[in-house]
Design a protein around this motif. Sequence first.
Motif, mmCIF file in Angstrom:
data_model
loop_
_atom_site.group_PDB
_atom_site.id
_atom_site.type_symbol
_atom_site.label_atom_id
_atom_site.label_comp_id
_atom_site.label_asym_id
_atom_site.label_seq_id
_atom_site.Cartn_x
_atom_site.Cartn_y
_atom_site.Cartn_z
ATOM 1 N N LEU A 43 2.797 15.197 -5.320
ATOM 2 C CA LEU A 43 2.979 13.862 -5.975
ATOM 3 C C LEU A 43 3.051 12.843 -5.115
ATOM 4 C CD1 LEU A 43 6.043 14.848 -8.446
ATOM 5 C CD2 LEU A 43 3.482 14.470 -8.955
ATOM 6 N N GLU A 44 3.301 12.651 -3.889
ATOM 7 C CA GLU A 44 3.416 11.594 -3.013
ATOM 8 C C GLU A 44 1.850 11.440 -2.527
ATOM 9 O OE1 GLU A 44 6.126 12.947 0.068
ATOM 10 O OE2 GLU A 44 7.793 11.838 -0.827
ATOM 11 N N SER A 45 0.992 12.672 -2.447
ATOM 12 C CA SER A 45 -0.386 12.434 -1.881
ATOM 13 C C SER A 45 -1.033 11.785 -3.009
ATOM 14 C CB SER A 45 -1.049 13.539 -1.556
ATOM 15 O OG SER A 45 -1.030 14.510 -2.577
ATOM 16 N N LEU A 46 -0.660 12.134 -4.220
ATOM 17 C CA LEU A 46 -1.443 11.452 -5.354
ATOM 18 C C LEU A 46 -1.080 10.278 -5.599
ATOM 19 C CD1 LEU A 46 -1.098 14.307 -8.250
ATOM 20 C CD2 LEU A 46 -3.160 13.688 -7.114
ATOM 21 N N GLU A 47 0.184 9.659 -5.290
ATOM 22 C CA GLU A 47 0.501 8.272 -5.496
ATOM 23 C C GLU A 47 -0.243 7.341 -4.482
ATOM 24 O OE1 GLU A 47 4.668 5.963 -5.552
ATOM 25 O OE2 GLU A 47 4.543 7.449 -4.545
ATOM 26 N N LYS A 48 -0.441 8.051 -3.291
ATOM 27 C CA LYS A 48 -1.042 7.364 -2.316
ATOM 28 C C LYS A 48 -2.560 7.148 -2.309
ATOM 29 C CE LYS A 48 1.615 8.734 1.812
ATOM 30 N NZ LYS A 48 1.697 9.263 2.975
ATOM 31 N N GLU A 49 -3.272 8.171 -3.127
ATOM 32 C CA GLU A 49 -4.604 8.164 -3.256
ATOM 33 C C GLU A 49 -4.658 7.049 -4.748
ATOM 34 O OE1 GLU A 49 -6.244 11.886 -4.861
ATOM 35 O OE2 GLU A 49 -5.706 12.747 -2.512
ATOM 36 N N THR A 50 -3.828 6.878 -5.418
ATOM 37 C CA THR A 50 -3.736 6.006 -6.555
ATOM 38 C C THR A 50 -3.612 4.661 -6.167
ATOM 39 O OG1 THR A 50 -2.877 7.635 -8.145
ATOM 40 C CG2 THR A 50 -2.853 5.431 -9.178
ATOM 41 N N LYS A 51 -2.851 4.297 -5.119
ATOM 42 C CA LYS A 51 -2.525 2.889 -4.429
ATOM 43 C C LYS A 51 -3.949 2.562 -3.774
ATOM 44 C CE LYS A 51 2.416 2.964 -4.194
ATOM 45 N NZ LYS A 51 3.410 2.870 -3.259
ATOM 46 N N LYS A 52 -4.553 3.420 -3.197
ATOM 47 C CA LYS A 52 -5.790 3.226 -2.440
ATOM 48 C C LYS A 52 -7.057 2.724 -3.517
ATOM 49 C CE LYS A 52 -5.305 6.049 1.375
ATOM 50 N NZ LYS A 52 -5.916 7.401 2.303
ATOM 51 N N LYS A 53 -6.815 3.170 -4.718
ATOM 52 C CA LYS A 53 -8.103 2.948 -5.364
ATOM 53 C C LYS A 53 -7.793 1.602 -6.059
ATOM 54 C CE LYS A 53 -9.261 7.759 -6.752
ATOM 55 N NZ LYS A 53 -9.111 8.685 -7.868
#
Length: 54
Positions: A43-53
């Motif tokens: 979930l933390e890695s998905l959150e980081k990817e979402t913030k990058k986009k």
Amino acid sequence: METIPDTSGYMIAGYAISFLTMGIYAASMYIRHINLKRDLETLESLEKETKKKK
């Protein structure tokens, strides 16, 4: 005079079943902890990817 029946085998079996049950429960809790840790990392890695986009 009556003799007292020897029930020590039942006592040992009861303790063995109790400890086995507690061991299975502890192993289950440990496995759940590991799975939750893995889910949190995902979930933390998905959150980081979402913030990058954004």
